[in-house]
Design a protein around this motif. Sequence first.
Motif, PDB file in Angstrom:
ATOM      1  N   CYS A   1      -5.535   4.124  -9.932  1.00 57.69           N
ATOM      2  CA  CYS A   1      -6.387   3.364  -9.275  1.00 57.69           C
ATOM      3  C   CYS A   1      -7.007   2.801 -10.551  1.00 57.69           C
ATOM      4  O   CYS A   1      -7.733   3.480 -10.915  1.00 57.69           O
ATOM      5  CB  CYS A   1      -7.086   4.189  -8.348  1.00 57.69           C
TER       6      CYS A   1
ATOM      7  N   ARG B   1       2.562   1.992  -3.696  1.00 60.11           N
ATOM      8  CA  ARG B   1       1.486   2.141  -3.923  1.00 60.11           C
ATOM      9  C   ARG B   1       1.179   3.788  -4.223  1.00 60.11           C
ATOM     10  O   ARG B   1       0.782   4.762  -4.780  1.00 60.11           O
ATOM     11  CB  ARG B   1       0.059   1.699  -4.393  1.00 60.11           C
TER      12      ARG B   1
ATOM     13  N   ALA C   1      -5.144  -0.640  -2.683  1.00 59.74           N
ATOM     14  CA  ALA C   1      -5.461  -2.379  -2.624  1.00 59.74           C
ATOM     15  C   ALA C   1      -4.427  -3.357  -3.874  1.00 59.74           C
ATOM     16  O   ALA C   1      -4.628  -1.938  -4.535  1.00 59.74           O
ATOM     17  CB  ALA C   1      -7.457  -2.414  -2.809  1.00 59.74           C
ATOM     18  N   ALA C   2      -4.779  -3.685  -3.477  1.00 62.12           N
ATOM     19  CA  ALA C   2      -4.187  -4.108  -5.243  1.00 62.12           C
ATOM     20  C   ALA C   2      -4.573  -4.369  -6.538  1.00 62.12           C
ATOM     21  O   ALA C   2      -5.789  -3.980  -6.322  1.00 62.12           O
ATOM     22  CB  ALA C   2      -3.991  -6.221  -4.193  1.00 62.12           C
TER      23      ALA C   2
ATOM     24  N   ARG D   1      -7.755   4.065   1.378  1.00 60.45           N
ATOM     25  CA  ARG D   1      -7.451   2.859   1.885  1.00 60.45           C
ATOM     26  C   ARG D   1      -8.396   1.802   0.793  1.00 60.45           C
ATOM     27  O   ARG D   1      -7.083   0.867   0.244  1.00 60.45           O
ATOM     28  CB  ARG D   1      -8.519   2.091   2.725  1.00 60.45           C
ATOM     29  N   PRO D   2      -9.381   1.575   0.080  1.00 54.63           N
ATOM     30  CA  PRO D   2      -9.623   1.173  -0.980  1.00 54.63           C
ATOM     31  C   PRO D   2      -8.884   1.117  -2.426  1.00 54.63           C
ATOM     32  O   PRO D   2      -8.953   0.031  -3.033  1.00 54.63           O
ATOM     33  CB  PRO D   2     -11.083   1.973  -0.638  1.00 54.63           C
ATOM     34  N   HIS D   3      -7.922   2.593  -2.635  1.00 54.08           N
ATOM     35  CA  HIS D   3      -7.674   2.630  -3.594  1.00 54.08           C
ATOM     36  C   HIS D   3      -5.909   2.161  -3.323  1.00 54.08           C
ATOM     37  O   HIS D   3      -5.506   2.571  -4.900  1.00 54.08           O
ATOM     38  CB  HIS D   3      -7.583   4.299  -4.206  1.00 54.08           C
TER      39      HIS D   3
ATOM     40  N   ASP E   1      -0.728   3.096   8.911  1.00 56.80           N
ATOM     41  CA  ASP E   1      -2.190   2.810   9.646  1.00 56.80           C
ATOM     42  C   ASP E   1      -2.912   4.204   9.686  1.00 56.80           C
ATOM     43  O   ASP E   1      -4.568   4.890   9.741  1.00 56.80           O
ATOM     44  CB  ASP E   1      -2.482   1.685   9.801  1.00 56.80           C
TER      45      ASP E   1
ATOM     46  N   ARG F   1       0.500  -0.671   0.069  1.00 61.06           N
ATOM     47  CA  ARG F   1       0.130   0.352   0.313  1.00 61.06           C
ATOM     48  C   ARG F   1       0.468   0.919  -0.507  1.00 61.06           C
ATOM     49  O   ARG F   1       0.354   2.358  -0.495  1.00 61.06           O
ATOM     50  CB  ARG F   1      -0.626  -0.200   1.221  1.00 61.06           C
TER      51      ARG F   1
END
Length: 187
Positions: free
Chosen positions: A20, A12, A185-186, A181-183, A167, A9
């Motif tokens: 994304c 990224r 993700a893998a 956070r969702p952006h 975090d 993360r």
Amino acid sequence: MTLLALDSRWRRFNAPDRVCPCCGRQFSGIYDIGFDAPDDWPHRPRPDENDLEIGDDRLGPEFCRIGERYFLRAVLTLPLRGSDDGFSFGPWVEVPEPVFRAYLATVDNPDQPFGPAEGLLANALPLFEDEADSAVTLTLPDPAQRPQVTATDGPLAEAQAQGISFDDLLEIYAACGDDIRPHLAAD
């Protein structure tokens, strides 16, 4: 290599060329969070970078007066554990009038000494909401920049000394309305 560098993360988050897959958003690392006004500002937000005067109250980009109370915009930095980078809040600090006047004097004369000075944190910071109105110390290491805030005790002082986790940083962003956070993700 740090553990943070192993966090996909984090990689990224710091990869400006990564897009994304869900929305096309790009990130290029840590960004700071500022506050438009002290939490006690009783009027609508400032519409732009101009000063707003309502009765005895005045709000500008760097200075604020609410009745007989005085505020300075400052910088409160939290180190990010596992990184050489830090995250900064841009909170307001309530100060006594003599401290306010002493700081104003440095604007006209950068050689004028300032601080350290005591004040009270004037914004509730995400993850540190209970620290609002906490005693802080202001210093001015560089007259061309905003005063630096150091918390005197409590969880905020501990975070300044020991740093926050990635975090924690993501939680701060989410609390400020930007849940990334969702952006991260893998793909």
